[in-house]
Design a protein around this motif. Structure first.
Motif, PDB file in Angstrom:
ATOM      1  N   ARG A 278      43.206  37.701   5.156  1.00  0.00           N
ATOM      2  CA  ARG A 278      44.523  37.423   4.518  1.00  0.00           C
ATOM      3  C   ARG A 278      44.283  37.488   2.949  1.00  0.00           C
ATOM      4  O   ARG A 278      45.276  38.295   2.257  1.00  0.00           O
ATOM      5  CB  ARG A 278      45.068  35.905   4.752  1.00  0.00           C
ATOM      6  N   ASP A 279      43.263  37.144   2.373  1.00  0.00           N
ATOM      7  CA  ASP A 279      43.167  37.486   0.970  1.00  0.00           C
ATOM      8  C   ASP A 279      43.085  38.841   0.729  1.00  0.00           C
ATOM      9  O   ASP A 279      43.351  39.504  -0.402  1.00  0.00           O
ATOM     10  CB  ASP A 279      42.025  36.631   0.361  1.00  0.00           C
TER      11      ASP A 279
ATOM     12  N   PRO B 173      59.363  54.528   9.793  1.00  0.00           N
ATOM     13  CA  PRO B 173      58.107  54.779  10.497  1.00  0.00           C
ATOM     14  C   PRO B 173      57.014  55.119   9.218  1.00  0.00           C
ATOM     15  O   PRO B 173      55.699  54.634   9.593  1.00  0.00           O
ATOM     16  CB  PRO B 173      58.422  55.941  11.360  1.00  0.00           C
ATOM     17  N   HIS B 174      57.287  55.845   8.294  1.00  0.00           N
ATOM     18  CA  HIS B 174      56.374  56.162   7.409  1.00  0.00           C
ATOM     19  C   HIS B 174      55.933  54.746   6.600  1.00  0.00           C
ATOM     20  O   HIS B 174      54.669  54.553   6.636  1.00  0.00           O
ATOM     21  CB  HIS B 174      57.037  56.950   6.245  1.00  0.00           C
ATOM     22  N   LEU B 175      56.636  53.788   6.157  1.00  0.00           N
ATOM     23  CA  LEU B 175      56.458  52.666   5.772  1.00  0.00           C
ATOM     24  C   LEU B 175      55.421  51.808   6.697  1.00  0.00           C
ATOM     25  O   LEU B 175      54.577  51.063   6.361  1.00  0.00           O
ATOM     26  CB  LEU B 175      57.492  51.921   5.246  1.00  0.00           C
ATOM     27  N   GLY B 176      56.075  52.009   8.138  1.00  0.00           N
ATOM     28  CA  GLY B 176      54.913  51.299   9.170  1.00  0.00           C
ATOM     29  C   GLY B 176      53.716  51.618   9.159  1.00  0.00           C
ATOM     30  O   GLY B 176      52.683  50.776   9.193  1.00  0.00           O
ATOM     31  N   ARG B 177      53.450  53.044   9.028  1.00  0.00           N
ATOM     32  CA  ARG B 177      52.265  53.645   8.956  1.00  0.00           C
ATOM     33  C   ARG B 177      51.369  53.181   7.743  1.00  0.00           C
ATOM     34  O   ARG B 177      50.003  52.995   7.827  1.00  0.00           O
ATOM     35  CB  ARG B 177      52.271  55.195   9.002  1.00  0.00           C
ATOM     36  N   SER B 178      51.876  53.008   6.521  1.00  0.00           N
ATOM     37  CA  SER B 178      51.575  52.633   5.648  1.00  0.00           C
ATOM     38  C   SER B 178      50.832  51.250   5.736  1.00  0.00           C
ATOM     39  O   SER B 178      49.703  50.786   5.274  1.00  0.00           O
ATOM     40  CB  SER B 178      52.278  52.514   3.896  1.00  0.00           C
ATOM     41  N   MET B 179      51.692  50.183   6.396  1.00  0.00           N
ATOM     42  CA  MET B 179      51.331  48.677   6.536  1.00  0.00           C
ATOM     43  C   MET B 179      50.265  48.802   7.514  1.00  0.00           C
ATOM     44  O   MET B 179      49.440  47.975   7.391  1.00  0.00           O
ATOM     45  CB  MET B 179      52.553  47.928   6.790  1.00  0.00           C
ATOM     46  N   SER B 180      50.248  49.700   8.381  1.00  0.00           N
ATOM     47  CA  SER B 180      49.107  49.798   9.407  1.00  0.00           C
ATOM     48  C   SER B 180      47.705  49.935   8.654  1.00  0.00           C
ATOM     49  O   SER B 180      46.621  49.347   8.842  1.00  0.00           O
ATOM     50  CB  SER B 180      49.261  50.838  10.119  1.00  0.00           C
TER      51      SER B 180
ATOM     52  N   ALA C 117      51.077  45.971  16.823  1.00  0.00           N
ATOM     53  CA  ALA C 117      52.463  46.534  16.565  1.00  0.00           C
ATOM     54  C   ALA C 117      53.150  45.413  15.940  1.00  0.00           C
ATOM     55  O   ALA C 117      54.018  45.529  15.084  1.00  0.00           O
ATOM     56  CB  ALA C 117      53.150  47.028  17.730  1.00  0.00           C
ATOM     57  N   ILE C 118      53.074  44.300  16.403  1.00  0.00           N
ATOM     58  CA  ILE C 118      53.727  42.889  15.984  1.00  0.00           C
ATOM     59  C   ILE C 118      53.150  42.677  14.632  1.00  0.00           C
ATOM     60  O   ILE C 118      54.058  42.360  13.658  1.00  0.00           O
ATOM     61  CB  ILE C 118      53.596  41.756  16.797  1.00  0.00           C
ATOM     62  N   LYS C 119      52.001  42.809  14.079  1.00  0.00           N
ATOM     63  CA  LYS C 119      51.475  42.364  12.764  1.00  0.00           C
ATOM     64  C   LYS C 119      51.944  43.743  11.778  1.00  0.00           C
ATOM     65  O   LYS C 119      52.466  43.152  10.739  1.00  0.00           O
ATOM     66  CB  LYS C 119      49.963  42.663  12.877  1.00  0.00           C
ATOM     67  N   ILE C 120      52.211  44.705  12.186  1.00  0.00           N
ATOM     68  CA  ILE C 120      52.787  45.719  11.392  1.00  0.00           C
ATOM     69  C   ILE C 120      54.108  45.666  11.062  1.00  0.00           C
ATOM     70  O   ILE C 120      54.635  45.749  10.097  1.00  0.00           O
ATOM     71  CB  ILE C 120      52.663  47.156  12.040  1.00  0.00           C
ATOM     72  N   ALA C 121      54.943  45.326  12.195  1.00  0.00           N
ATOM     73  CA  ALA C 121      56.440  44.992  12.084  1.00  0.00           C
ATOM     74  C   ALA C 121      56.392  43.442  11.196  1.00  0.00           C
ATOM     75  O   ALA C 121      57.280  43.730  10.121  1.00  0.00           O
ATOM     76  CB  ALA C 121      57.087  44.589  13.431  1.00  0.00           C
ATOM     77  N   GLY C 122      55.817  42.741  11.355  1.00  0.00           N
ATOM     78  CA  GLY C 122      55.710  41.634  10.435  1.00  0.00           C
ATOM     79  C   GLY C 122      55.527  41.818   8.878  1.00  0.00           C
ATOM     80  O   GLY C 122      56.133  41.376   8.074  1.00  0.00           O
TER      81      GLY C 122
ATOM     82  N   ILE D 275      41.873  43.945   9.423  1.00  0.00           N
ATOM     83  CA  ILE D 275      42.769  43.191  10.439  1.00  0.00           C
ATOM     84  C   ILE D 275      43.093  44.164  11.672  1.00  0.00           C
ATOM     85  O   ILE D 275      43.744  45.449  11.134  1.00  0.00           O
ATOM     86  CB  ILE D 275      44.180  42.681   9.796  1.00  0.00           C
ATOM     87  N   GLU D 276      43.070  43.962  12.802  1.00  0.00           N
ATOM     88  CA  GLU D 276      43.430  44.957  13.921  1.00  0.00           C
ATOM     89  C   GLU D 276      44.764  45.081  13.980  1.00  0.00           C
ATOM     90  O   GLU D 276      45.590  44.204  13.977  1.00  0.00           O
ATOM     91  CB  GLU D 276      42.840  44.334  15.048  1.00  0.00           C
ATOM     92  N   ALA D 277      45.049  46.440  14.040  1.00  0.00           N
ATOM     93  CA  ALA D 277      46.353  46.658  13.905  1.00  0.00           C
ATOM     94  C   ALA D 277      46.879  47.700  15.222  1.00  0.00           C
ATOM     95  O   ALA D 277      47.777  48.639  15.059  1.00  0.00           O
ATOM     96  CB  ALA D 277      46.788  47.684  12.672  1.00  0.00           C
ATOM     97  N   SER D 278      46.245  47.548  16.309  1.00  0.00           N
ATOM     98  CA  SER D 278      46.372  48.536  17.425  1.00  0.00           C
ATOM     99  C   SER D 278      46.846  47.690  18.436  1.00  0.00           C
ATOM    100  O   SER D 278      46.748  46.455  18.596  1.00  0.00           O
ATOM    101  CB  SER D 278      45.095  49.318  17.670  1.00  0.00           C
ATOM    102  N   GLY D 279      47.578  48.303  19.406  1.00  0.00           N
ATOM    103  CA  GLY D 279      47.874  47.721  20.637  1.00  0.00           C
ATOM    104  C   GLY D 279      49.314  46.820  20.293  1.00  0.00           C
ATOM    105  O   GLY D 279      49.655  46.892  19.214  1.00  0.00           O
ATOM    106  N   ILE D 280      49.714  45.927  20.994  1.00  0.00           N
ATOM    107  CA  ILE D 280      50.952  45.262  20.965  1.00  0.00           C
ATOM    108  C   ILE D 280      50.637  44.280  19.837  1.00  0.00           C
ATOM    109  O   ILE D 280      51.711  44.111  19.026  1.00  0.00           O
ATOM    110  CB  ILE D 280      51.368  44.511  22.322  1.00  0.00           C
ATOM    111  N   ARG D 281      49.543  43.631  19.824  1.00  0.00           N
ATOM    112  CA  ARG D 281      49.462  42.530  18.703  1.00  0.00           C
ATOM    113  C   ARG D 281      49.626  43.340  17.515  1.00  0.00           C
ATOM    114  O   ARG D 281      50.174  42.736  16.507  1.00  0.00           O
ATOM    115  CB  ARG D 281      48.286  41.948  18.967  1.00  0.00           C
TER     116      ARG D 281
END
Length: 168
Positions: free
Chosen positions: A81-82, A121-128, A144-149, A136-142
């Motif tokens: 988180r930090d 979508p470009h911003l989502g890829r940046s956040m990924s 995707a939820i983290k990326i969206a959040g 922080i894991e950014a793959s799979g459904i979890r």
């Protein structure tokens, strides 16, 4: 050799687009304006970009690279988180360098939700990338939820940044 030339065209075009957005507004900035300001032929601009919003996507990738270079390897003494907080603060520091142009672009996107959605979508890829850089894991459904959040949080913070005129 071609990649270096392409990179130069990208960098020049992005810099010109931000400069013009700051001085004449993003809505009044066309591809011909960008090419002329960057002193590059329209044909070269066409080889690299499909439209003005493709230039924004390139700017986002340049921001990502700057943040990732500054971050280096994750510091194991920091919590994920930090680390993520530090990455996002670095991103806002980078945005400050182009503040007037970015604000002009943001104002045009707030008024044109269709373009904002197209660029999401470009911003989502940046956040990924930011999540991954923070370890922080950014793959799979979890993921995707983290990326969206994170994207939603980033957009809310971006809105606050856009109205904050303090230096830090």
């Amino acid at each position: 050799m071609v990649k270096k030339a392409t990179k130069t065209v990208k960098e020049k075009a992005v810099k010109a687009a931000l400069s013009l957005a700051a001085t004449q507004g993003w809505n009044n900035t066309g591809l011909a304006d960008i090419a002329a300001h960057a002193k590059i032929p329209m044909a070269d601009l066409h080889d690299v970009f499909e439209d003005r919003f493709d230039i924004l996507a390139a700017y986002g990738r340049m921001l990502d690279r700057r943040v990732l270079e500054a971050a280096g390897e994750p510091d194991p003494s920091l919590s994920p988180r930090d680390r993520l907080f530090d990455l996002l603060m670095e991103r806002f520091d980078a945005l400050n360098d182009d503040r007037d142009g970015v604000l002009s672009i943001l104002n045009s996107l707030w008024c044109d939700p269709k373009q904002a959605v197209i660029n999401l979508p470009h911003l989502g890829r940046s956040m990924s990338w930011m999540l991954e850089a923070a370890d922080i894991e950014a793959s799979g459904i979890r993921g995707a939820i983290k990326i969206a959040g994170l994207t939603a949080l980033y957009l809310k913070t971006l809105k606050t940044w856009s109205t904050d005129d303090s230096m830090d």
